[in-house]
Design a protein around this motif. Structure first.
Motif, PDB file in Angstrom:
ATOM      1  N   PHE A 190       0.837  -1.203   0.000  1.00  0.00           N
ATOM      2  CA  PHE A 190       0.000   0.000   0.000  1.00  0.00           C
ATOM      3  C   PHE A 190       0.871   1.252   0.000  1.00  0.00           C
ATOM      4  O   PHE A 190       1.781   1.389   0.828  1.00  0.00           O
ATOM      5  N   THR A 191       0.581   2.178  -0.895  1.00  0.00           N
ATOM      6  CA  THR A 191       1.299   3.443  -0.946  1.00  0.00           C
ATOM      7  C   THR A 191       0.907   4.340   0.228  1.00  0.00           C
ATOM      8  O   THR A 191       1.761   4.956   0.865  1.00  0.00           O
ATOM      9  N   ASP A 192      -0.389   4.439   0.503  1.00  0.00           N
ATOM     10  CA  ASP A 192      -0.905   5.234   1.610  1.00  0.00           C
ATOM     11  C   ASP A 192      -1.387   4.323   2.730  1.00  0.00           C
ATOM     12  O   ASP A 192      -1.823   3.190   2.473  1.00  0.00           O
ATOM     13  N   THR A 228      -9.391  -3.410 -28.601  1.00  0.00           N
ATOM     14  CA  THR A 228      -9.907  -2.370 -27.716  1.00  0.00           C
ATOM     15  C   THR A 228      -8.766  -1.467 -27.252  1.00  0.00           C
ATOM     16  O   THR A 228      -7.713  -1.967 -26.844  1.00  0.00           O
ATOM     17  N   PRO A 229      -8.932  -0.138 -27.298  1.00  0.00           N
ATOM     18  CA  PRO A 229      -7.898   0.766 -26.781  1.00  0.00           C
ATOM     19  C   PRO A 229      -7.662   0.531 -25.284  1.00  0.00           C
ATOM     20  O   PRO A 229      -8.602   0.482 -24.502  1.00  0.00           O
ATOM     21  N   ILE A 230      -6.402   0.376 -24.901  1.00  0.00           N
ATOM     22  CA  ILE A 230      -6.029   0.089 -23.520  1.00  0.00           C
ATOM     23  C   ILE A 230      -5.152   1.216 -22.977  1.00  0.00           C
ATOM     24  O   ILE A 230      -4.200   1.639 -23.629  1.00  0.00           O
ATOM     25  N   THR A 231      -5.490   1.683 -21.786  1.00  0.00           N
ATOM     26  CA  THR A 231      -4.640   2.610 -21.043  1.00  0.00           C
ATOM     27  C   THR A 231      -4.130   1.876 -19.810  1.00  0.00           C
ATOM     28  O   THR A 231      -4.913   1.292 -19.065  1.00  0.00           O
ATOM     29  N   LEU A 232      -2.819   1.908 -19.607  1.00  0.00           N
ATOM     30  CA  LEU A 232      -2.186   1.116 -18.557  1.00  0.00           C
ATOM     31  C   LEU A 232      -1.501   2.019 -17.541  1.00  0.00           C
ATOM     32  O   LEU A 232      -0.718   2.906 -17.903  1.00  0.00           O
ATOM     33  N   PHE A 233      -1.805   1.784 -16.265  1.00  0.00           N
ATOM     34  CA  PHE A 233      -1.156   2.490 -15.173  1.00  0.00           C
ATOM     35  C   PHE A 233      -0.315   1.481 -14.389  1.00  0.00           C
ATOM     36  O   PHE A 233      -0.844   0.469 -13.928  1.00  0.00           O
ATOM     37  N   ALA A 234       0.961   1.767 -14.250  1.00  0.00           N
ATOM     38  CA  ALA A 234       1.864   0.854 -13.561  1.00  0.00           C
ATOM     39  C   ALA A 234       2.597   1.596 -12.457  1.00  0.00           C
ATOM     40  O   ALA A 234       2.686   2.827 -12.463  1.00  0.00           O
ATOM     41  N   ALA A 235       3.129   0.833 -11.489  1.00  0.00           N
ATOM     42  CA  ALA A 235       3.780   1.422 -10.321  1.00  0.00           C
ATOM     43  C   ALA A 235       5.227   0.942 -10.232  1.00  0.00           C
ATOM     44  O   ALA A 235       5.490  -0.264 -10.235  1.00  0.00           O
ATOM     45  N   THR A 260       0.503   4.684 -21.628  1.00  0.00           N
ATOM     46  CA  THR A 260       1.035   4.075 -20.404  1.00  0.00           C
ATOM     47  C   THR A 260       1.450   5.190 -19.452  1.00  0.00           C
ATOM     48  O   THR A 260       1.970   6.224 -19.882  1.00  0.00           O
ATOM     49  N   VAL A 261       1.214   4.958 -18.167  1.00  0.00           N
ATOM     50  CA  VAL A 261       1.603   5.906 -17.123  1.00  0.00           C
ATOM     51  C   VAL A 261       2.343   5.116 -16.047  1.00  0.00           C
ATOM     52  O   VAL A 261       1.823   4.118 -15.541  1.00  0.00           O
ATOM     53  N   LEU A 262       3.554   5.548 -15.708  1.00  0.00           N
ATOM     54  CA  LEU A 262       4.328   4.918 -14.642  1.00  0.00           C
ATOM     55  C   LEU A 262       4.351   5.841 -13.430  1.00  0.00           C
ATOM     56  O   LEU A 262       4.886   6.945 -13.486  1.00  0.00           O
ATOM     57  N   PHE A 263       3.750   5.386 -12.336  1.00  0.00           N
ATOM     58  CA  PHE A 263       3.781   6.142 -11.086  1.00  0.00           C
ATOM     59  C   PHE A 263       5.074   5.773 -10.347  1.00  0.00           C
ATOM     60  O   PHE A 263       5.191   4.689  -9.781  1.00  0.00           O
ATOM     61  N   GLU A 264       6.023   6.687 -10.328  1.00  0.00           N
ATOM     62  CA  GLU A 264       7.346   6.382  -9.783  1.00  0.00           C
ATOM     63  C   GLU A 264       7.324   6.199  -8.274  1.00  0.00           C
ATOM     64  O   GLU A 264       8.152   5.467  -7.724  1.00  0.00           O
ATOM     65  N   ASP A 265       6.401   6.860  -7.592  1.00  0.00           N
ATOM     66  CA  ASP A 265       6.371   6.811  -6.125  1.00  0.00           C
ATOM     67  C   ASP A 265       5.237   5.933  -5.595  1.00  0.00           C
ATOM     68  O   ASP A 265       4.808   6.084  -4.459  1.00  0.00           O
ATOM     69  N   GLY A 271      -1.935   5.320  -4.256  1.00  0.00           N
ATOM     70  CA  GLY A 271      -2.457   6.266  -3.280  1.00  0.00           C
ATOM     71  C   GLY A 271      -3.507   7.168  -3.880  1.00  0.00           C
ATOM     72  O   GLY A 271      -3.808   7.104  -5.076  1.00  0.00           O
ATOM     73  N   ARG A 272      -4.052   8.045  -3.055  1.00  0.00           N
ATOM     74  CA  ARG A 272      -5.123   8.935  -3.499  1.00  0.00           C
ATOM     75  C   ARG A 272      -4.676   9.824  -4.651  1.00  0.00           C
ATOM     76  O   ARG A 272      -5.443  10.052  -5.598  1.00  0.00           O
ATOM     77  N   THR A 273      -3.451  10.328  -4.603  1.00  0.00           N
ATOM     78  CA  THR A 273      -2.960  11.196  -5.681  1.00  0.00           C
ATOM     79  C   THR A 273      -2.945  10.466  -7.012  1.00  0.00           C
ATOM     80  O   THR A 273      -3.347  11.016  -8.052  1.00  0.00           O
ATOM     81  N   HIS A 274      -2.505   9.219  -6.991  1.00  0.00           N
ATOM     82  CA  HIS A 274      -2.456   8.432  -8.229  1.00  0.00           C
ATOM     83  C   HIS A 274      -3.866   8.120  -8.729  1.00  0.00           C
ATOM     84  O   HIS A 274      -4.147   8.193  -9.934  1.00  0.00           O
ATOM     85  N   ASN A 275      -4.757   7.768  -7.806  1.00  0.00           N
ATOM     86  CA  ASN A 275      -6.130   7.458  -8.216  1.00  0.00           C
ATOM     87  C   ASN A 275      -6.829   8.683  -8.799  1.00  0.00           C
ATOM     88  O   ASN A 275      -7.656   8.557  -9.714  1.00  0.00           O
ATOM     89  N   ASP A 276      -6.505   9.858  -8.278  1.00  0.00           N
ATOM     90  CA  ASP A 276      -7.055  11.088  -8.858  1.00  0.00           C
ATOM     91  C   ASP A 276      -6.604  11.254 -10.307  1.00  0.00           C
ATOM     92  O   ASP A 276      -7.390  11.671 -11.173  1.00  0.00           O
ATOM     93  N   GLN A 277      -5.356  10.927 -10.589  1.00  0.00           N
ATOM     94  CA  GLN A 277      -4.841  11.029 -11.957  1.00  0.00           C
ATOM     95  C   GLN A 277      -5.527  10.026 -12.879  1.00  0.00           C
ATOM     96  O   GLN A 277      -5.835  10.332 -14.035  1.00  0.00           O
ATOM     97  N   ILE A 278      -5.760   8.829 -12.361  1.00  0.00           N
ATOM     98  CA  ILE A 278      -6.462   7.811 -13.145  1.00  0.00           C
ATOM     99  C   ILE A 278      -7.875   8.282 -13.462  1.00  0.00           C
ATOM    100  O   ILE A 278      -8.331   8.209 -14.618  1.00  0.00           O
TER     101      ILE A 278
END
Length: 285
Positions: A190-192, A228-235, A260-265, A271-278
C-alpha cells in the motif's frame, strides 16, 4: 451457491465491514443481483441514469465498495457498475473460475448482456485487470475502452521477494492474528496508510478461503487479437507486478495500447494522488 467463507460468523463479520464502507461512501446507489451460469453476482449501480456505462472490477480479496471508494468521481459522468467479483469476500456467490482459460471473460460478457450494456468502459485494479483482459480476449464487442491499474496477467514479480515480503507475513498473521504481521504485509503493497484495508483484510485473512493459485501471464498471440484501446497504469515500486517490466512487455503485447503511465512513487496499491490522476484521464475520455 458456493461460498468461500469459513463460517457464517466470519461471513457476517466481513460483510458488516462491507456495509459500513458502503454506507460511509454516502453514494446514492442500487444493488442488483445478476444470475449467471457461474453464480449469483452482486452489482452496485450509481451515477446518472443516462450516463455512459462504466464497469469497475476490484482486486483480489476486495469488494465493490472498495472499488467505488478508489474512483468515487467517475459517478459524476458515468453510470457506474461496480461488480462484486465471484469467489471473493463480498456479496456474490459462485464458482472460483480458472485463470488459465477465458471463464472470467465469459462471465463478464454475460453480466454486460444481462445488464443491457454496450460500448462499455472497463476499469479495474490488479486482479480486476486480469478479468478485463480475459473479457477482451473472450469477446470485446461490447467494450469501448479499458483502463488497467497495476493489472495482473502481464508480468509477475520476483517469487522470492513476494514470499518474504508478502506470503510469510500473511501466513504468520493467519496463524497468530498479531497485528504486526498484517501491518508488515500492508506496508509492502500500500502506498498510503489505509485503516479500512487493515480492518477488512484482518478479517478476510482469518475468515475467508483465499486463492493462492499462481497468476499466469498473457500470451503474445492472445493479446495480439485485442483491438480495444487500452490505457495502462503501472507502479515503479510494485513488488507484485513490477511497473517498468509491465510497461515494457505491454508495449510488445497490445496493438492498441493507447497510453502508459508509470507512477514512480507508487507501490502496488496506488495512493489517493495516483487514483485522482487515473480518474482524470477516464473522465476526460
Amino acid at each position: 451457491m458456493t461460498s468461500f467463507f469459513k463460517s457464517e460468523a466470519g461471513r457476517a463479520v466481513v460483510l458488516s465491514l462491507y456495509d459500513q464502507k458502503l454506507q460511509a461512501l454516502g453514494m446514492d446507489h442500487q444493488a442488483q443481483t445478476i444470475r449467471t451460469q457461474f453464480g449469483h453476482t452482486n452489482v452496485l449501480i450509481t451515477g446518472p441514469v443516462d450516463g455512459p456505462p462504466l464497469m469497475l472490477l476490484h482486486g483480489s480479496n476486495g469488494c465493490a465498495p472498495i472499488a467505488l471508494e478508489t474512483y468515487p468521481n467517475l459517478a459524476e459522468k458515468y453510470r457506474v457498475y461496480a461488480v462484486d467479483v465471484l469467489a471473493q469476500p463480498n456479496k456474490s456467490e459462485g464458482e472460483r473460475l480458472s485463470m488459465s482459460d477465458l471463464s472470467y471473460g465469459q462471465w463478464v460478457n454475460e453480466l454486460l448482456i444481462q445488464l443491457g450494456l454496450e460500448s462499455v468502459t472497463l476499469a479495474g485494479f490488479s486482479f480486476g485487470g486480469l478479468i478485463i483482459l480475459k473479457t477482451l480476449a473472450f469477446d470485446e464487442s461490447l467494450v469501448k475502452a479499458a483502463y488497467l491499474a497495476a493489472p495482473a496477467y502481464i508480468v509477475n514479480g520476483n517469487p522470492l521477494k513476494l514470499l518474504w515480503k508478502m506470503f510469510i507475513p500473511m501466513k504468520r498473521y493467519m496463524k497468530t492474528a498479531k497485528p504486526k504481521h498484517i501491518r508488515r504485509f500492508l506496508s509492502e503493497i500500500f502506498t498510503d496508510d489505509d485503516p479500512f484495508a487493515l480492518a477488512f483484510l484482518a478479517q478476510v485473512f482469518l475468515h475467508f478461503e483465499m486463492d493462492f493459485t499462481p497468476v499466469p501471464v498473457m500470451s503474445k498471440t492472445e493479446a495480439g487479437r485485442i483491438r480495444t484501446p487500452i490505457t495502462l497504469f503501472a507502479a515503479q515500486q510494485d513488488i507484485v507486478f513490477p511497473g517498468e517490466k509491465m510497461i515494457k512487455r505491454a508495449r510488445k503485447l497490445f496493438p492498441n495500447l493507447r497510453q502508459t503511465v508509470l507512477f514512480e512513487d507508487s507501490k502496488h496499491v496506488q495512493g489517493r494522488t495516483h487514483n485522482d490522476q487515473i480518474e482524470k484521464l477516464i473522465l476526460e475520455a
